[in-house]
Design an enzyme around this catalytic site. Structure first.
Site, PDB file in Angstrom:
ATOM      1  N   SER A 246     131.264 108.431  -1.339  1.00 13.83           N
ATOM      2  CA  SER A 246     129.928 109.027  -2.024  1.00 13.83           C
ATOM      3  C   SER A 246     129.994 109.547  -3.214  1.00 13.83           C
ATOM      4  CB  SER A 246     129.092 109.961  -1.071  1.00 13.83           C
ATOM      5  OG  SER A 246     128.002 110.872  -1.736  1.00 13.83           O
ATOM      6  N   GLY A 247     128.816 109.786  -4.197  1.00 14.19           N
ATOM      7  CA  GLY A 247     129.174 110.117  -5.356  1.00 14.19           C
ATOM      8  C   GLY A 247     130.625 111.338  -5.474  1.00 14.19           C
ATOM      9  N   ASP A 248     129.402 111.945  -6.099  1.00 16.56           N
ATOM     10  CA  ASP A 248     129.965 113.119  -6.581  1.00 16.56           C
ATOM     11  C   ASP A 248     129.209 114.891  -5.721  1.00 16.56           C
ATOM     12  OD1 ASP A 248     132.416 112.883  -8.097  1.00 16.56           O
ATOM     13  OD2 ASP A 248     130.849 113.030  -9.744  1.00 16.56           O
TER      14      ASP A 248
ATOM     15  N   ASP B   6     128.068 119.307 -10.503  1.00 17.99           N
ATOM     16  CA  ASP B   6     128.204 118.445  -9.873  1.00 17.99           C
ATOM     17  C   ASP B   6     127.435 117.492  -9.338  1.00 17.99           C
ATOM     18  OD1 ASP B   6     131.068 119.492  -9.986  1.00 17.99           O
ATOM     19  OD2 ASP B   6     131.126 120.211  -7.980  1.00 17.99           O
ATOM     20  N   GLY B   7     126.258 117.637 -10.030  1.00 17.67           N
ATOM     21  CA  GLY B   7     125.754 116.556 -10.252  1.00 17.67           C
ATOM     22  C   GLY B   7     124.329 116.894  -9.236  1.00 17.67           C
TER      23      GLY B   7
ATOM     24  N   THR C 230     125.990 110.933   6.940  1.00 16.69           N
ATOM     25  CA  THR C 230     124.875 111.989   7.190  1.00 16.69           C
ATOM     26  C   THR C 230     123.430 111.091   7.218  1.00 16.69           C
ATOM     27  OG1 THR C 230     124.849 111.512   4.647  1.00 16.69           O
ATOM     28  CG2 THR C 230     126.467 113.199   5.372  1.00 16.69           C
TER      29      THR C 230
ATOM     30  N   ARG D 251     118.351 104.482  -9.547  1.00 16.33           N
ATOM     31  CA  ARG D 251     119.050 104.668  -8.501  1.00 16.33           C
ATOM     32  C   ARG D 251     119.601 103.246  -8.351  1.00 16.33           C
ATOM     33  NH1 ARG D 251     122.478 107.646  -5.423  1.00 16.33           N
ATOM     34  NH2 ARG D 251     121.150 109.554  -5.903  1.00 16.33           N
TER      35      ARG D 251
END
Length: 560
Positions: A218-220, A532-533, A193, A318
């Site tokens: 990825s994460g959520d 979702d975060g 992406t 992060r």
């Protein structure tokens, strides 16, 4: 003398423990041998005296009728045919669990090799093993028992968020995931992406029938984009059943953690990849959320209070991965802010007929269709102003809107919303419009909260539980909330510690209820809300669950 007896007892207990471990391993081997005694489906012996035997649940290699190697069919990664100067051979790659004496079971790569006297025979056996392996997995783990298994290579669209987690998602995919997918013979189209909302835009028009599954690395947050893109399609009802696989290369990884926990697997990228390769499909819940900027969809989590603040405010850390949540938690606990507002919810055992009477006037209108069918709208206000661009921003890639940017929308939930007069998503019969009071059979709690967490899965992160009672596709919203005046800083530190073990729901200030729908109405003008975060515009929002609307790849036993 007492000390000597004490150490003597400890040594004796150690030997007893080791003996019990050996007995357990021997019993498992004997059970394996017993299962191996089932009649073979097919067998082949080459000119060198080696045989390959395909049974109902395993494949074996024999030398003079003695086993020299075997693997359960449900643990087969892939089968490859290799032609070399010394002839043609078949390589069966497996990823079985191995029992260790002083540690839990762990998966490791292995392979079985047998030579064949002809290419055609080797090709036939390759197909037999793949088909039987997929058949075993489908019967044991697949909730939907789809089409008859074939030996065709599986096709995946892989979406990678390059800034997920520590920013090493692409490297992790290439070094840890792709080698396993290659062993499985998978065909992958990989898309990295490039901007916030890229995956969402792509999902609106992508030919979903061209792949067997969408793989999200990825994460959520990227899942949030994918689901919202799918739900904007005209064919959303069919598109939302597209199978999704999850690779844990982000920070939170709640969905992957829940799936691996339910499958009794260690949390790792390799085990997550193996779940995808197995191909077993399980249900996943989807929720419709009405927010101050319109309708959005999510599958896992919603938060208001300290958990949401930890998630978003730790973004600056992060680069250190999941450790960022520890730093964020310490900062938020020391600050100990209260979050005033109202929590409302519809209990799980509420009946539709008890709710529909108070929803009907605002949500169900007469249809112009000749057959008298009713059209149900999504409980979002009709437009009174200009239309928003409906673009969902992912906070992990570009800055989210500031609280000042959405203050006008929070004050007036109808600003910037365009709603079609015809339903374009699943109906939400349990909810009123966001500007109206909740139906009379909802429970309302007006308080200063420390936290409100909403989840349909067991985990908030791979080492952080929401509730052990939840599981992916359970069809229930689990609401956990705590009031600020009942919690001290020490309570919050204990809470965070016990969330790692999953026994935090036993604490006297933690309340948990099961619901079908909920509404959160913050009293303040600015703050943090997440789905979702992903951060959403601050203001009142509500959601209703649609049980098992989606599909996810997960190797776990079917529930009744």
């Amino acid at each position: 003398m007492i000390e000597f007896e004490k150490y003597k007892l400890l040594i004796r207990n150690l030997y007893i423990t080791r003996l019990l471990n050996y007995i357990t391993i021997i019993a498992e081997i004997m059970a394996k041998d017993e299962s191996a005694g089932s009649s073979p489906i097919d067998s082949y012996e080459n000119s060198n005296g080696y045989s390959i035997v395909l049974k109902n649940e395993r494949v074996e290699i024999l030398r003079e009728q003695k086993e020299v190697g075997s693997v359960l069919l449900e643990d087969v990664l892939g089968v490859h045919q290799v032609t070399q100067d010394d002839g043609v051979k078949l390589v069966v790659h497996g990823f079985p669990k191995t029992k260790k004496i002083f540690r839990s079971e762990a998966r490791s790569l292995m392979k079985l090799v047998v030579h064949f006297d002809s290419d055609n025979t080797a090709e036939e056996w390759k197909k037999k093993i793949i088909v039987q392996s997929r058949k075993v997995i489908q019967e044991k783990y697949d909730w939907y028992q789809g089409k008859e298994p074939s030996a065709d290579p599986r096709k995946y669209l892989v979406l990678i968020n390059p800034v997920g987690g520590k920013g090493k998602a692409v490297h992790i995919f290439r070094t840890q995931v792709q080698p396993l997918l290659n062993l499985a013979g998978a065909e992958c189209q990989v898309v990295v992406t490039e901007y916030a909302g890229h995956a969402q835009s792509m999902m609106k028009t992508f030919d979903l029938s061209s792949v067997d599954a969408l793989i999200i690395a990825s994460g959520d947050g990227l899942l949030f984009e994918v689901v919202n893109g799918i739900m904007e399609r005209p064919d959303w009802e069919n598109a939302i059943t597209t199978t999704i696989g999850i690779l844990p290369v982000g920070s939170g990884n709640a969905l992957c953690a829940s799936l691996l926990y339910e499958a009794e697997e260690e949390f790792s990228v390799a085990n997550a990849t193996f779940q995808i390769i197995c191909g077993a499909v399980a249900p996943m819940d989807v929720l419709t959320a009405n927010t101050v900027e319109g309708t959005k969809y999510f599958c896992l989590l919603a938060a208001f209070g300290i958990i949401a603040d930890i998630d978003i405010e730790s973004e600056k850390y992060r680069r250190i991965g999941e450790l960022r949540f520890i730093f964020g938690a310490i900062s938020c606990i020391l600050r100990k802010k209260a979050y005033p507002g109202k929590l409302s919810y519809l209990p799980k055992d509420a009946k539709l007929q008890d709710t529909i009477s108070s929803v009907a006037d605002s949500q169900v209108t007469s249809s112009p269709k000749e057959d008298g069918e009713l059209v149900v709208t999504n409980g979002v206000e009709s437009p009174t102003n200009e239309t928003s661009d409906n673009c969902i921003e992912s906070h992990h890639e570009t800055p989210s809107k500031t609280n000042n940017d959405v203050s006008e929308a929070a004050a007036n939930p109808t600003v910037g919303i365009e709603v079609n007069s015809v339903q374009t998503g699943p109906p939400t019969p349990f909810m009123n419009k966001l500007s109206e009071p909740v139906p009379s059979n909802w429970v309302e709690i007006d308080a200063e909260f420390m936290n409100i967490s909403v989840a349909t899965i067991s985990h908030l992160a791979h080492d952080f539980f929401n509730t052990k009672q939840a599981y992916v596709g359970c069809g229930t919203i689990y609401l956990l909330y705590a009031e600020a005046n009942l919690t001290s800083r020490m309570d919050l530190f204990k809470l965070m510690d016990r969330m790692g073990k999953g026994n935090h729901t036993e604490m006297n200030f933690v309340n948990m209820v099961e619901a079908k729908a909920f509404r959160i109405e913050p009293s303040e003008k600015s703050g943090i809300l997440t789905l979702d975060g992903e951060m959403i515009p601050f203001g009142p929002f509500q959601a209703q669950i649609h049980p098992q609307l989606g599909r996810v790849l997960g190797r776990r036993l079917k529930r009744t």
